[in-house]
Scaffold this motif. Sequence first.
Motif, PDB file in Angstrom:
ATOM      1  N   VAL A 181    -107.171  78.379  18.982  1.00  0.00           N
ATOM      2  CA  VAL A 181    -106.137  77.825  19.856  1.00  0.00           C
ATOM      3  C   VAL A 181    -106.610  77.947  21.297  1.00  0.00           C
ATOM      4  O   VAL A 181    -107.536  78.704  21.601  1.00  0.00           O
ATOM      5  N   PRO A 182    -105.984  77.227  22.226  1.00  0.00           N
ATOM      6  CA  PRO A 182    -106.340  77.393  23.641  1.00  0.00           C
ATOM      7  C   PRO A 182    -106.185  78.843  24.074  1.00  0.00           C
ATOM      8  O   PRO A 182    -105.316  79.570  23.577  1.00  0.00           O
ATOM      9  N   ALA A 183    -107.023  79.245  25.011  1.00  0.00           N
ATOM     10  CA  ALA A 183    -107.065  80.654  25.429  1.00  0.00           C
ATOM     11  C   ALA A 183    -105.697  81.181  25.833  1.00  0.00           C
ATOM     12  O   ALA A 183    -105.336  82.320  25.512  1.00  0.00           O
ATOM     13  N   GLU A 184    -104.915  80.364  26.519  1.00  0.00           N
ATOM     14  CA  GLU A 184    -103.618  80.835  27.004  1.00  0.00           C
ATOM     15  C   GLU A 184    -102.598  81.016  25.874  1.00  0.00           C
ATOM     16  O   GLU A 184    -101.545  81.639  26.070  1.00  0.00           O
ATOM     17  N   ASP A 185    -102.920  80.516  24.683  1.00  0.00           N
ATOM     18  CA  ASP A 185    -101.971  80.589  23.566  1.00  0.00           C
ATOM     19  C   ASP A 185    -102.370  81.608  22.496  1.00  0.00           C
ATOM     20  O   ASP A 185    -101.627  81.780  21.525  1.00  0.00           O
ATOM     21  N   VAL A 186    -103.522  82.262  22.652  1.00  0.00           N
ATOM     22  CA  VAL A 186    -104.039  83.051  21.535  1.00  0.00           C
ATOM     23  C   VAL A 186    -103.120  84.215  21.174  1.00  0.00           C
ATOM     24  O   VAL A 186    -102.835  84.447  19.989  1.00  0.00           O
ATOM     25  N   LEU A 187    -102.643  84.958  22.160  1.00  0.00           N
ATOM     26  CA  LEU A 187    -101.803  86.105  21.839  1.00  0.00           C
ATOM     27  C   LEU A 187    -100.456  85.661  21.286  1.00  0.00           C
ATOM     28  O   LEU A 187     -99.950  86.241  20.305  1.00  0.00           O
ATOM     29  N   LYS A 188     -99.877  84.627  21.867  1.00  0.00           N
ATOM     30  CA  LYS A 188     -98.596  84.098  21.389  1.00  0.00           C
ATOM     31  C   LYS A 188     -98.721  83.618  19.950  1.00  0.00           C
ATOM     32  O   LYS A 188     -97.882  83.930  19.088  1.00  0.00           O
ATOM     33  N   THR A 189     -99.778  82.866  19.659  1.00  0.00           N
ATOM     34  CA  THR A 189     -99.969  82.331  18.314  1.00  0.00           C
ATOM     35  C   THR A 189    -100.198  83.448  17.298  1.00  0.00           C
ATOM     36  O   THR A 189     -99.628  83.434  16.198  1.00  0.00           O
ATOM     37  N   ALA A 190    -101.023  84.414  17.675  1.00  0.00           N
ATOM     38  CA  ALA A 190    -101.297  85.526  16.764  1.00  0.00           C
ATOM     39  C   ALA A 190    -100.041  86.356  16.526  1.00  0.00           C
ATOM     40  O   ALA A 190     -99.789  86.816  15.400  1.00  0.00           O
ATOM     41  N   HIS A 191     -99.247  86.565  17.577  1.00  0.00           N
ATOM     42  CA  HIS A 191     -98.011  87.332  17.420  1.00  0.00           C
ATOM     43  C   HIS A 191     -97.031  86.588  16.520  1.00  0.00           C
ATOM     44  O   HIS A 191     -96.371  87.205  15.654  1.00  0.00           O
ATOM     45  N   GLU A 192     -96.921  85.286  16.684  1.00  0.00           N
ATOM     46  CA  GLU A 192     -96.044  84.497  15.820  1.00  0.00           C
ATOM     47  C   GLU A 192     -96.483  84.610  14.358  1.00  0.00           C
ATOM     48  O   GLU A 192     -95.645  84.719  13.453  1.00  0.00           O
ATOM     49  N   LEU A 193     -97.785  84.595  14.133  1.00  0.00           N
ATOM     50  CA  LEU A 193     -98.303  84.739  12.773  1.00  0.00           C
ATOM     51  C   LEU A 193     -97.991  86.127  12.223  1.00  0.00           C
ATOM     52  O   LEU A 193     -97.575  86.276  11.060  1.00  0.00           O
TER      53      LEU A 193
END
Length: 258
Positions: A181-193
């Motif tokens: 995912v784009p760098a700015e979304d990596v933590l958000k995406t991983a947390h959602e997962l």
Amino acid sequence: MIRYDVTDAVATITLDRPDAMNSLTAEVKAALLDALRRAAADPEVRAVLLTGSGRAFCAGQDLREHADNLEAGRGLADTVRAHYNPIVELITTMAKPVVAAVNGVAAGAGASLAFACDLRVASDKAKFAMAFAGVGLAPDSGASWTLARLVGLGRATELLLLGEPLTAARALELGVVTRVVPAEDVLKTAHELAVRLAAGPTKAFAATKRAVAYAATHSLPETLAVEADLQDECVATQDHLDATRAFLVKQAPTFHGR
């Protein structure tokens, strides 16, 4: 050094030495192991997220500390046995899913930590470097086992011998990461997962991890027997009973990790 936060039943463990690319000193490794043990033991935690602060996930062993140890006549094997091995064993055997948010460079033992996790979400700027051979070392922290399972024996051998960095796109192509995912979304995406996993059937996830690990080194008949035993455990859970009842009345199940 290590940050530990719990939100939505997810324990987020952050390697926090951004100026040193989150490289691992003995102190950091001990703190990381303590944080993982804390997450594993906490009944309120149902999934774990591992990440790094700044521009790196983890650059691996702190080579300045390692150089000092060499000058003092101490090798690397002691810290491998005392720190890296129990960290990787805990990540891989923990009865909870572990997600890595690979926000930047993951090199050497840092890459090994990511490989040990159950799922890996990578920034499009992330890179994986099998840096061991470049400093005259063999792989450790389980890389020879986890990487071979992810990409196959031949490709793992190539990556470990040549030490050529993998871009995030190439890592996705080879199956090293779950998604990019784009760098700015990596933590958000991983947390959602991780939140999605935390809301799932925790005991079934634990059994799945055990089954997959066992199957990697055992025959089909042996694996079938273990699967049957693990299924017995899952059938006896409240989550399975509730999910079966929900299915019969055409409702989505709600899992409580019991």
